[in-house]
Design a protein around this motif. Sequence first.
Motif, short mmCIF file in Angstrom:
data_model
loop_
_atom_site.label_atom_id
_atom_site.label_comp_id
_atom_site.label_asym_id
_atom_site.label_seq_id
_atom_site.Cartn_x
_atom_site.Cartn_y
_atom_site.Cartn_z
N LEU A 9 0.83 -1.21 0.00
CA LEU A 9 0.00 0.00 0.00
C LEU A 9 0.86 1.25 0.00
O LEU A 9 0.58 2.20 -0.73
N LEU A 10 1.91 1.25 0.81
CA LEU A 10 2.79 2.42 0.85
C LEU A 10 3.53 2.62 -0.48
O LEU A 10 3.91 3.74 -0.82
N ASN A 11 3.70 1.54 -1.21
CA ASN A 11 4.33 1.64 -2.53
C ASN A 11 3.46 2.46 -3.49
O ASN A 11 3.96 3.08 -4.41
N TYR A 12 2.14 2.47 -3.25
CA TYR A 12 1.24 3.27 -4.07
C TYR A 12 1.31 4.75 -3.71
O TYR A 12 0.97 5.60 -4.51
N GLY A 13 1.70 5.04 -2.47
CA GLY A 13 1.79 6.43 -2.05
C GLY A 13 1.82 6.54 -0.53
O GLY A 13 1.48 5.60 0.18
N ASP A 14 2.25 7.68 -0.05
CA ASP A 14 2.35 7.92 1.39
C ASP A 14 0.95 7.88 2.01
O ASP A 14 -0.02 8.36 1.40
N MET A 15 0.86 7.33 3.21
CA MET A 15 -0.43 7.21 3.89
C MET A 15 -0.23 7.31 5.40
O MET A 15 0.82 6.93 5.92
N ALA A 139 -7.94 3.33 -7.61
CA ALA A 139 -7.12 3.41 -8.83
C ALA A 139 -7.01 4.85 -9.29
O ALA A 139 -5.92 5.31 -9.67
N ASP A 140 -8.11 5.59 -9.23
CA ASP A 140 -8.08 7.00 -9.60
C ASP A 140 -7.22 7.81 -8.62
O ASP A 140 -6.48 8.70 -9.03
N MET A 141 -7.32 7.48 -7.33
CA MET A 141 -6.58 8.21 -6.31
C MET A 141 -5.07 8.09 -6.50
O MET A 141 -4.35 9.07 -6.36
N ILE A 142 -4.61 6.90 -6.84
CA ILE A 142 -3.16 6.73 -7.00
C ILE A 142 -2.71 6.96 -8.45
O ILE A 142 -1.52 6.94 -8.73
#
Length: 181
Positions: A9-15, A139-142
């Motif tokens: 999940l973190l690979n998709y973006g910071d959270m 999918a849209d968010m990332i």
Amino acid sequence: MLKHGILGLLNYGDMTGYEIMEVFRDSLNYFWDAKTSQIYRELQSLEQKELARKTVVEQTGKPDKNVYSITPSGKEELLRWLADDNPCLQIKIPVLMKVFFLGEKSAEENIQYFKSVIESRRNILKGMEAAPEYIKAYADMIGQSDKAFYWQMTLEYGRKSMEMQIKWAEECIRRLEEKEI
């Protein structure tokens, strides 16, 4: 395994931890149960192992928030795990552990148990109806709709698994009812 889910999940973006928990609830929870406390404990472990980094973001009028990001070592660990071609068939199915010992109870009680299995799986299937919307939204968010293809495959596996468990529980009821005759 939870470690790799969080790294993915973190690979998709910071959270934040809360955002990770929300994504689990909306997607991964259909096949991997994780409690909030487990997620936060794992985030601390990932940070200690330098697989994730925490940044404290100050907020006005609210508590500061911790935003986690994957480190290069974390990305390397995620890719190492993905490259492992072992299918990871850990078999831990609580419902089967219980069914194995149901001979200690009456057939009537066990029929009720299997009816509860059916009801819970139907509820899960109903909850899955919203999953395609979550898939599209995430999918849209990332900004990586190509990843959604794989998310859809996991959703389909979950759906088929729930349908199979319903059929299996119905068959168990049928067999118990025939046994009583």
